[in-house]
Design a protein around this motif. Structure first.
Motif, PDB file in Angstrom:
ATOM      1  N   ALA A 119      68.708 -19.187  73.253  1.00 37.28           N
ATOM      2  CA  ALA A 119      67.817 -19.925  74.085  1.00 37.28           C
ATOM      3  C   ALA A 119      67.041 -19.208  74.929  1.00 37.28           C
ATOM      4  O   ALA A 119      66.041 -19.552  75.216  1.00 37.28           O
ATOM      5  CB  ALA A 119      68.983 -20.549  74.913  1.00 37.28           C
ATOM      6  N   ASN A 120      67.200 -18.054  75.364  1.00 35.85           N
ATOM      7  CA  ASN A 120      66.560 -17.150  76.060  1.00 35.85           C
ATOM      8  C   ASN A 120      65.189 -16.728  75.674  1.00 35.85           C
ATOM      9  O   ASN A 120      64.125 -17.051  76.162  1.00 35.85           O
ATOM     10  CB  ASN A 120      67.155 -15.839  76.609  1.00 35.85           C
ATOM     11  CG  ASN A 120      68.118 -15.895  77.473  1.00 35.85           C
ATOM     12  OD1 ASN A 120      68.618 -17.216  78.022  1.00 35.85           O
ATOM     13  ND2 ASN A 120      69.230 -14.709  77.609  1.00 35.85           N
ATOM     14  N   LYS A 121      65.227 -16.547  74.410  1.00 32.87           N
ATOM     15  CA  LYS A 121      63.869 -16.305  73.673  1.00 32.87           C
ATOM     16  C   LYS A 121      63.105 -17.359  73.188  1.00 32.87           C
ATOM     17  O   LYS A 121      61.954 -17.434  73.617  1.00 32.87           O
ATOM     18  CB  LYS A 121      64.181 -15.389  72.199  1.00 32.87           C
ATOM     19  CG  LYS A 121      63.068 -14.716  71.567  1.00 32.87           C
ATOM     20  CD  LYS A 121      63.437 -13.776  70.552  1.00 32.87           C
ATOM     21  CE  LYS A 121      63.621 -12.340  71.028  1.00 32.87           C
ATOM     22  NZ  LYS A 121      64.126 -11.621  69.677  1.00 32.87           N
ATOM     23  N   LEU A 122      63.616 -18.356  72.969  1.00 33.39           N
ATOM     24  CA  LEU A 122      63.288 -19.743  72.757  1.00 33.39           C
ATOM     25  C   LEU A 122      62.509 -20.294  74.081  1.00 33.39           C
ATOM     26  O   LEU A 122      61.202 -20.757  73.783  1.00 33.39           O
ATOM     27  CB  LEU A 122      64.323 -20.785  72.302  1.00 33.39           C
ATOM     28  CG  LEU A 122      63.797 -22.219  71.803  1.00 33.39           C
ATOM     29  CD1 LEU A 122      62.916 -21.931  70.547  1.00 33.39           C
ATOM     30  CD2 LEU A 122      64.744 -22.981  71.455  1.00 33.39           C
ATOM     31  N   LYS A 123      63.118 -19.992  74.996  1.00 32.21           N
ATOM     32  CA  LYS A 123      62.285 -20.173  76.325  1.00 32.21           C
ATOM     33  C   LYS A 123      61.065 -19.553  76.429  1.00 32.21           C
ATOM     34  O   LYS A 123      60.264 -19.853  76.971  1.00 32.21           O
ATOM     35  CB  LYS A 123      63.402 -20.130  77.585  1.00 32.21           C
ATOM     36  CG  LYS A 123      63.155 -20.830  78.797  1.00 32.21           C
ATOM     37  CD  LYS A 123      63.999 -20.990  79.765  1.00 32.21           C
ATOM     38  CE  LYS A 123      63.786 -21.455  81.119  1.00 32.21           C
ATOM     39  NZ  LYS A 123      64.406 -21.000  82.196  1.00 32.21           N
ATOM     40  N   SER A 124      61.200 -18.216  76.330  1.00 36.81           N
ATOM     41  CA  SER A 124      60.073 -17.261  76.767  1.00 36.81           C
ATOM     42  C   SER A 124      58.846 -17.595  75.976  1.00 36.81           C
ATOM     43  O   SER A 124      57.822 -17.548  75.966  1.00 36.81           O
ATOM     44  CB  SER A 124      60.511 -15.978  76.714  1.00 36.81           C
ATOM     45  OG  SER A 124      60.801 -15.390  75.636  1.00 36.81           O
ATOM     46  N   ARG A 125      59.257 -17.689  74.102  1.00 41.26           N
ATOM     47  CA  ARG A 125      58.350 -17.768  73.389  1.00 41.26           C
ATOM     48  C   ARG A 125      57.865 -19.317  73.342  1.00 41.26           C
ATOM     49  O   ARG A 125      56.540 -19.523  72.876  1.00 41.26           O
ATOM     50  CB  ARG A 125      58.863 -17.506  72.031  1.00 41.26           C
ATOM     51  CG  ARG A 125      57.700 -17.753  70.929  1.00 41.26           C
ATOM     52  CD  ARG A 125      58.292 -16.793  69.583  1.00 41.26           C
ATOM     53  NE  ARG A 125      58.473 -15.551  69.843  1.00 41.26           N
ATOM     54  CZ  ARG A 125      59.237 -14.758  69.102  1.00 41.26           C
ATOM     55  NH1 ARG A 125      59.966 -15.293  67.940  1.00 41.26           N
ATOM     56  NH2 ARG A 125      59.589 -13.505  69.289  1.00 41.26           N
TER      57      ARG A 125
END
Ligand SMILES: [Zn+2]
Length: 235
Positions: A119-125
């Motif tokens: 979820a963290n990477k999905l949010k930033s990308r």
């Protein structure tokens, strides 16, 4: 008034047509002809990677060789916010898949599961490149896309940033969780780049505990193994 309709639709097309996301020149569909040709030049000679199955029962399919224009296109998609590049490449993979040797009746019942991002990477990308590609692939092939089956619950480091085998194993250990379903699903995993295969193997192990059988893995690209290394591995 046909000419008028034609003229207005031509004007609308030219106003709405976006430039190529890689080189910013006028595009044909998603990419310009030149970038499309350069990416196509990195298509793997064989879609089925006979030299490197995931295991004896799970074949690996790789559309391209992770190098040159294809490598740059994947980077531009992920780091310059161009998910449409994944769509352009996924169309090529779908066309290749439809020509692949797996029997059509086997193919029909499969669902496609993209390797998820945390979820963290999905949010930033803002998007998961594997899911964008998998959805486009499914639109084209008629297969079902099933991204909710697998989730990434651990915010793992990039494997290339790990220092040792133990750290690499720990990094991915229990990285995923899968929905347990009463009826067994048969799926194909879908990812952008295949390197060591550790992520894929961890995803397969998680899915198999949740009653899902992985029948194959499709990736956009994998690096070409130098001939000397290949010979050594086979000897
Ligand atoms: Zn271009």
């Amino acid at each position: 008034m046909q000419w008028f309709q034609k003229l207005t639709s031509t004007i609308a097309d030219s106003l709405w047509q976006k430039n190529c996301p890689i080189c910013n020149r006028p595009a044909d569909l998603i990419l310009c002809r030149d970038c499309d040709r350069q990416i196509a030049a990195h298509q793997s000679p064989e879609f089925l990677q006979k030299d490197h199955p995931i295991n004896p029962h799970i074949p690996l399919y790789s559309w391209g060789i992770y190098d040159g224009a294809l490598k740059r296109a994947i980077a531009a998609c992920k780091y310059e916010n161009h998910p449409e590049i994944m769509q352009a490449i996924a169309i090529k993979i779908a066309d290749q898949w439809q020509r692949s040797p797996m029997p059509n009746n086997t193919k029909k019942n499969l669902a496609i599961v993209p390797i998820p991002l945390h979820a963290n990477k999905l949010k930033s990308r803002g998007f998961n490149q594997a899911e964008v590609a998998a959805r486009q692939f499914c639109d084209r092939t008629g297969l079902r896309c099933y991204p909710q089956l697998l989730q990434r619950i651990k915010d793992t480091k990039a494997q290339m940033l790990t220092q040792s085998v133990t750290e690499r194993q720990e990094n991915l250990s229990q990285a995923f969780t899968a929905q347990v379903t009463p009826k067994q699903h048969q799926v194909i995993l879908f990812d952008d780049i295949y390197t060591s295969g550790a992520t894929i193997r961890e995803a397969i192990a998680t899915l198999s505990k949740a009653n899902t059988k992985v029948c194959g893995v499709i990736v956009i690209a994998r690096p070409q193994i130098p001939k000397a290394q290949k010979l050594k591995a086979n000897s």
